[in-house]
Scaffold this motif. Structure first.
Motif, PDB file in Angstrom:
ATOM      1  N   ILE A 425       0.828  -1.208   0.000  1.00 18.92           N
ATOM      2  CA  ILE A 425       0.000   0.000   0.000  1.00 18.92           C
ATOM      3  C   ILE A 425       0.862   1.258   0.000  1.00 18.92           C
ATOM      4  O   ILE A 425       0.562   2.248  -0.683  1.00 18.92           O
ATOM      5  N   GLN A 428       1.934   2.639  -3.382  1.00 18.93           N
ATOM      6  CA  GLN A 428       0.936   3.227  -4.271  1.00 18.93           C
ATOM      7  C   GLN A 428       1.030   4.757  -4.248  1.00 18.93           C
ATOM      8  O   GLN A 428       1.661   5.342  -3.380  1.00 18.93           O
ATOM      9  N   GLU A 431      -4.296   8.793  -3.243  1.00 16.65           N
ATOM     10  CA  GLU A 431      -5.221   8.338  -2.212  1.00 16.65           C
ATOM     11  C   GLU A 431      -5.090   6.848  -1.921  1.00 16.65           C
ATOM     12  O   GLU A 431      -5.566   6.377  -0.882  1.00 16.65           O
ATOM     13  N   ALA A 432      -4.490   6.097  -2.842  1.00 18.58           N
ATOM     14  CA  ALA A 432      -4.325   4.651  -2.622  1.00 18.58           C
ATOM     15  C   ALA A 432      -3.373   4.372  -1.468  1.00 18.58           C
ATOM     16  O   ALA A 432      -3.403   3.289  -0.889  1.00 18.58           O
ATOM     17  N   ASN A 433      -2.512   5.344  -1.128  1.00 21.15           N
ATOM     18  CA  ASN A 433      -1.574   5.180  -0.026  1.00 21.15           C
ATOM     19  C   ASN A 433      -2.045   5.985   1.182  1.00 21.15           C
ATOM     20  O   ASN A 433      -1.400   6.924   1.623  1.00 21.15           O
ATOM     21  N   THR A 434      -3.205   5.639   1.701  1.00 22.13           N
ATOM     22  CA  THR A 434      -3.728   6.306   2.889  1.00 22.13           C
ATOM     23  C   THR A 434      -4.404   5.276   3.788  1.00 22.13           C
ATOM     24  O   THR A 434      -4.597   4.122   3.403  1.00 22.13           O
ATOM     25  N   TYR A 437      -7.496   2.835   2.643  1.00 23.57           N
ATOM     26  CA  TYR A 437      -7.452   1.482   2.086  1.00 23.57           C
ATOM     27  C   TYR A 437      -7.767   0.453   3.163  1.00 23.57           C
ATOM     28  O   TYR A 437      -8.572  -0.464   2.964  1.00 23.57           O
ATOM     29  N   ASN A 440     -11.468   0.637   4.441  1.00 25.42           N
ATOM     30  CA  ASN A 440     -12.512   0.258   3.479  1.00 25.42           C
ATOM     31  C   ASN A 440     -12.311  -1.108   2.839  1.00 25.42           C
ATOM     32  O   ASN A 440     -13.048  -1.486   1.931  1.00 25.42           O
ATOM     33  N   THR A 441     -11.316  -1.859   3.292  1.00 27.21           N
ATOM     34  CA  THR A 441     -11.050  -3.179   2.737  1.00 27.21           C
ATOM     35  C   THR A 441     -11.522  -4.259   3.705  1.00 27.21           C
ATOM     36  O   THR A 441     -11.285  -4.169   4.914  1.00 27.21           O
ATOM     37  N   ARG A 453      -6.659  -3.070   9.741  1.00 27.40           N
ATOM     38  CA  ARG A 453      -7.923  -2.322   9.859  1.00 27.40           C
ATOM     39  C   ARG A 453      -8.076  -1.752  11.261  1.00 27.40           C
ATOM     40  O   ARG A 453      -8.461  -0.586  11.438  1.00 27.40           O
TER      41      ARG A 453
END
Length: 466
Positions: A425, A428, A431-434, A437, A440-441, A453
């Motif tokens: 991550i 990336q 926003e993909a590196n925040t 991820y 929301n995964t 998480r």
């Protein structure tokens, strides 16, 4: 010179760095030769370093769990295990690994020469075989991947039966009741946890004020606590003055005046690059005081067509990084785009293990970057409760304003596996590196991975305005 003795690329050393270079060059159609001074491929990583020590750790971890399991205690089967017996079990993986990787060279038609290499000139190497015979090999490009060995001070008798380094400790034939480890770097800390896990009294002598100062402070503190909890006596800020030996044991005299007694001594204070037998003076190259070679961002030495990769160039001295350095060197030789390996995660196989990538809290504070921390304690995860691996923490450092992930640090079971989720991550963009991820995964349940998480939600709770 017969053409069969000439190579496009000639690699000295068949460890991870040498293998990375050889495989990449061979797959690109180059004629590749490899010179290895051991009887089998793999280098110190396989024969004296990563593979045997981590296999040893794995067996010791099984022994620890065996001893504390109520089922075995109830049946009276929680017996003691000798070091030689455990070592024999751990060593079984080595020949399988050597066979597997030898097949890699064979399938890719890279020729292996078993012997000691030394330079004749900048394009010629002499190979001395075990029977004394010699052969000369020439090459357009030469890659030095000779690795390293434990540093041995001249005033310590390593021929004594009770003095070991990180190579010879893997040949120890007895189980000491007490062990002195001088040097609290990665190797020293790993062996301290391994031997204490066997119930051996360990004194770990650290010349610095803290353990593994390149790590995040919180992780260092956790390691110190758990080593002491396992019975390790950690002594900071100490330097050796001399070593006295007898048939009964070893006494380490420190400059502070302390005298530490033990059944054996493991010297684990640095490593030396394997360059002293290469006759570098014949080509005008010079290694530093620890036998290491200087390279540029393309892994070239001061001689353009001679490259160096792996432990012989120093930091980060990781098998994973060495392999990637070898592949990068091959890319440069082939005229392809490459990367300078500077982003390798740390993997420290103490009990429990440690892994990290990115910035530490101290580094972010020094750089005045506003950050916050999200944590997940393993004791609160279902998978850890099930497996009994309840010691540990995953912490995520992130930018307060953008939520960009700046660093990930993990202490606990499977840390070196878990870290790669965060590594992916962090690589990336935007926003993909925040933290988003991880929030929301959906993670499998129960897993250790869901700690991401939990840590991300903990971090968000710290920055959300009430």
């Amino acid at each position: 010179m017969p053409k069969k003795n000439h190579y496009d690329v000639l690699v000295i050393g068949a460890g991870p760095g040498g293998e990375g270079t050889a495989m990449a060059a061979a797959k690109a159609g180059k004629k590749v030769g490899v010179i290895e001074n051991r009887a089998g491929v793999g280098g110190a990583c396989v024969h004296k370093g990563t593979i045997p020590s981590k296999s040893l750790r794995h067996v010791v971890k099984q022994v620890i769990r065996h001893k504390i399991n109520p089922l075995f205690r109830a049946t009276g089967d929680a017996h003691s295990f000798s070091y030689p017996k455990i070592l024999a079990e751990a060593s079984r993986v080595i020949p399988r690994y050597v066979d597997l990787h030898t097949d890699f060279y064979t399938r890719n038609r890279a020729t292996i020469h078993i012997g000691e290499a030394s330079f004749v000139d900048a394009n010629t190497l002499s190979v001395k075989f075990s029977d004394g015979a010699k052969e000369r090999l020439t090459a357009d490009t030469i890659v030095i991947a000779t690795g390293s060995r434990p540093y041995r001070p001249a005033d310590i008798d390593f021929n004594h039966a009770r003095i070991y380094d990180s190579d010879t400790i893997l040949d120890m034939k007895h189980t000491p009741r007490s062990l002195i480890i001088y040097g609290a770097g990665v190797i020293g800390c790993e062996y301290a946890s391994i031997f204490s896990g066997l119930g051996i009294k360990v004194d770990l002598i650290n010349s610095r004020e803290h353990l593994l100062t390149f790590l995040d402070d919180e992780i260092c503190d956790a390691l110190s606590y758990h080593l002491r909890d396992m019975g390790v006596t950690v002594r900071h800020g100490e330097e050796y003055d001399s070593v006295e030996t007898s048939d009964r044991g070893v006494t380490l005299k420190l400059k502070s005046g302390k005298r530490i007694h033990g059944d054996a001594l493991l010297w684990s204070n640095g490593r030396t690059g394997n360059t002293d037998s290469l006759a570098l003076e014949k080509i005008g190259l010079k290694a530093d005081g620890r036998g290491q070679l200087k390279v540029n961002d393309l892994y070239q030495t001061d001689i353009e067509h001679i490259y160096a990769v792996g432990d012989v160039i120093g930091w980060p001295s990781l098998a994973s990084a060495s392999y990637d350095q070898g592949r990068s060197a091959a890319s440069n030789i082939l005229g392809q785009e490459s990367r300078y390996v500077s982003d390798a995660p740390t993997g420290i196989y103490t009990l429990p293990e440690i892994s990290s990538i990115g910035k530490t809290e101290n580094e972010l504070t020094a750089a005045r970057i506003p950050y916050e921390v999200g944590r997940a304690f393993f004791k609160n995860t279902a998978r850890a409760q099930i497996s009994g691996e309840k010691v540990g923490v995953l912490k995520i450092l992130f930018n307060v304003d953008t939520l960009e992930i700046l660093g990930i640090h993990c202490f606990g079971a499977e840390a070196s596996e878990i870290i790669h989720i965060g590594q992916a991550i962090m690589s990336q963009k935007g926003e993909a590196n925040t933290l988003a991820y991880f929030v929301n995964t959906t993670f499998n349940y129960p897993t250790m991975a869901e700690a991401y998480r939990t840590a991300a939600l903990d971090g968000l709770n710290r920055v959300q305005k009430v």
